[in-house]
Design a protein around this motif. Structure first.
Motif, PDB file in Angstrom:
ATOM      1  N   ARG A  94      -6.351  38.638 107.340  1.00 24.27           N
ATOM      2  CA  ARG A  94      -5.644  40.043 107.152  1.00 24.27           C
ATOM      3  C   ARG A  94      -6.546  40.857 106.466  1.00 24.27           C
ATOM      4  O   ARG A  94      -7.524  40.733 105.626  1.00 24.27           O
ATOM      5  N   PRO A  95      -6.400  41.909 106.873  1.00 24.89           N
ATOM      6  CA  PRO A  95      -5.698  42.897 108.107  1.00 24.89           C
ATOM      7  C   PRO A  95      -5.879  42.599 109.115  1.00 24.89           C
ATOM      8  O   PRO A  95      -5.186  43.230 110.149  1.00 24.89           O
ATOM      9  N   LEU A  96      -7.001  41.984 109.649  1.00 29.20           N
ATOM     10  CA  LEU A  96      -7.391  41.710 111.116  1.00 29.20           C
ATOM     11  C   LEU A  96      -6.260  41.068 111.846  1.00 29.20           C
ATOM     12  O   LEU A  96      -6.077  41.477 113.144  1.00 29.20           O
ATOM     13  N   THR A  97      -5.574  40.139 111.314  1.00 29.72           N
ATOM     14  CA  THR A  97      -4.491  39.263 111.973  1.00 29.72           C
ATOM     15  C   THR A  97      -3.070  39.793 111.760  1.00 29.72           C
ATOM     16  O   THR A  97      -2.130  39.461 111.955  1.00 29.72           O
ATOM     17  N   GLY A  98      -3.119  41.021 111.434  1.00 30.03           N
ATOM     18  CA  GLY A  98      -1.589  41.789 111.288  1.00 30.03           C
ATOM     19  C   GLY A  98      -1.124  41.982 112.424  1.00 30.03           C
ATOM     20  O   GLY A  98       0.014  42.015 112.684  1.00 30.03           O
ATOM     21  N   THR A  99      -1.715  42.254 113.584  1.00 25.23           N
ATOM     22  CA  THR A  99      -1.105  42.737 114.856  1.00 25.23           C
ATOM     23  C   THR A  99      -1.874  41.640 115.908  1.00 25.23           C
ATOM     24  O   THR A  99      -1.604  41.930 117.101  1.00 25.23           O
TER      25      THR A  99
END
Length: 345
Positions: free
Chosen positions: A15-20
């Motif tokens: 995260r934050p890359l895997t938030g969406t």
């Protein structure tokens, strides 16, 4: 023999890359991580592959579909609540019960020769074989001790023949281990691996080749740089120009642009006049780079738009983000219009 890819995790360390985006779809040198693993498995004729899902499951299904691109049938196991690795295996145990299977974490990137590990597993008669790596950054990861005969030992030893390494996240398992796992949430470590090590039925195979765990921002960025820098046997997609410059033929690069190897430029990319790309730049599909920009040691995900006179270094720009002109971004992640510092890069 079947394959089971673990894609249900939340990817909290990224995260934050895997938030969406699911961690399995995080792009590695312009290919989703899970696609690179399917490409790794394809030559070994895993006709049946299972993937467990939890966060944004339809996104993964849309990318992989039925698996025909890799000459396999892909089945999905949705987990409304996370079951842990052991619980995930038990949930689909009836589909794995008639043959050995290979288990793969989807936050690893590797070019290992899986066939050698399978042959070792068959020769030893192990109930489980962990494929091992010995990465340079192994001090960050838990070490496993292996005897000269390949058996994993749980006992501390001063024997100089004991070899220590890191579990690569890829293992080969006999179907008999399924009965060791209780229903519901379960840890593979406690339900299976520790008991097998105690009984002498857990083996480890040290594989040759490239391996990295992309579960942290630092290692994710480094893996991208390693691939385009020629440190792996993994494919890089695009037309090779020079030693380590890959560029899709649909890219439009102004003649005044300076390219410093290694660089990967994806489909439909446009780079305006006077820009400097590289060294160590990965430009995703559909990105546009404005005039006078400098991009190095950075990864741009698909459809990013970079304004004029922007400088990027040691940074990651997530999908479809816009960077205003004249910005200087160093050691940051830019996602959802927000720039977040990454202090350990």
């Amino acid at each position: 023999m079947r394959a089971f890819l673990l894609a249900a995790g939340l990817g909290t360390r990224l995260r934050p890359l895997t938030g969406t985006i699911p961690k399995a779809l995080v792009p590695v040198a312009n290919r989703p991580a899970i696609i690179r693993l399917l490409e790794l498995l394809q030559p070994y004729n895993f006709r049946e592959t299972y993937i467990n899902l939890h966060f944004l499951p339809e996104d993964i299904k849309d990318v992989i579909g039925g698996g025909t691109e890799w000459d396999m049938r892909v089945h999905y196991s949705f987990e409304p609540e996370l079951l842990g690795t052991g619980g995930a295996i038990r949930k689909i145990g009836r589909f794995l019960a008639d043959d050995k299977f290979i288990l793969v974490n989807t936050d690893v990137v590797t070019d290992f020769d899986i066939s050698k590990a399978i042959a070792f597993h068959n020769e030893t008669g192990a109930k489980a074989t962990l494929i091992m790596a010995d990465p340079a950054h192994s001090e960050e990861l838990e070490r496993i001790s292996v005897r000269p005969d390949g058996k994993v030992t749980t006992l501390a030893s001063s024997d100089p023949l004991i070899r220590n390494g890191v579990y690569s996240g890829i293992g080969i398992f006999e179907p008999s281990i399924i009965g060791m796992i209780p229903q519901g949430y379960s840890s593979l470590l406690h339900a299976v691996l520790i008991p097998l090590a105690a009984s002498g039925e857990l083996y480890a195979y040290f594989a040759d080749g490239y391996w990295n765990d992309i579960g942290t921002i630092e290692r994710y960025l480094q893996t991208n740089m390693d691939i385009i820098g020629g440190k792996t046997r993994l494919p890089v997609y695009g037309r090779l120009i020079g030693d380590t410059v890959w560029m899709d033929e649909s890219a439009e690069i102004d003649l005044t642009v300076q390219i410093e190897e290694p660089v990967l430029i994806g489909k439909g990319v446009s780079v305006d006049r006077g820009a400097t790309i590289g060294p160590y730049a990965v430009i995703g599909d559909g990105c546009s780079v404005g005039p006078g920009c400098t991009i190095s040691h950075s990864v741009l995900w698909n459809n990013s738009q970079i304004g004029a006179q922007v400088t990027l270094d040691n940074s990651i720009i997530a999908d479809a983000n816009k960077i205003p002109s004249c910005q200087r971004l160093n050691r940051v992640i830019f996602q959802g219009g927000v720039s977040e510092p990454v202090f350990n890069l």
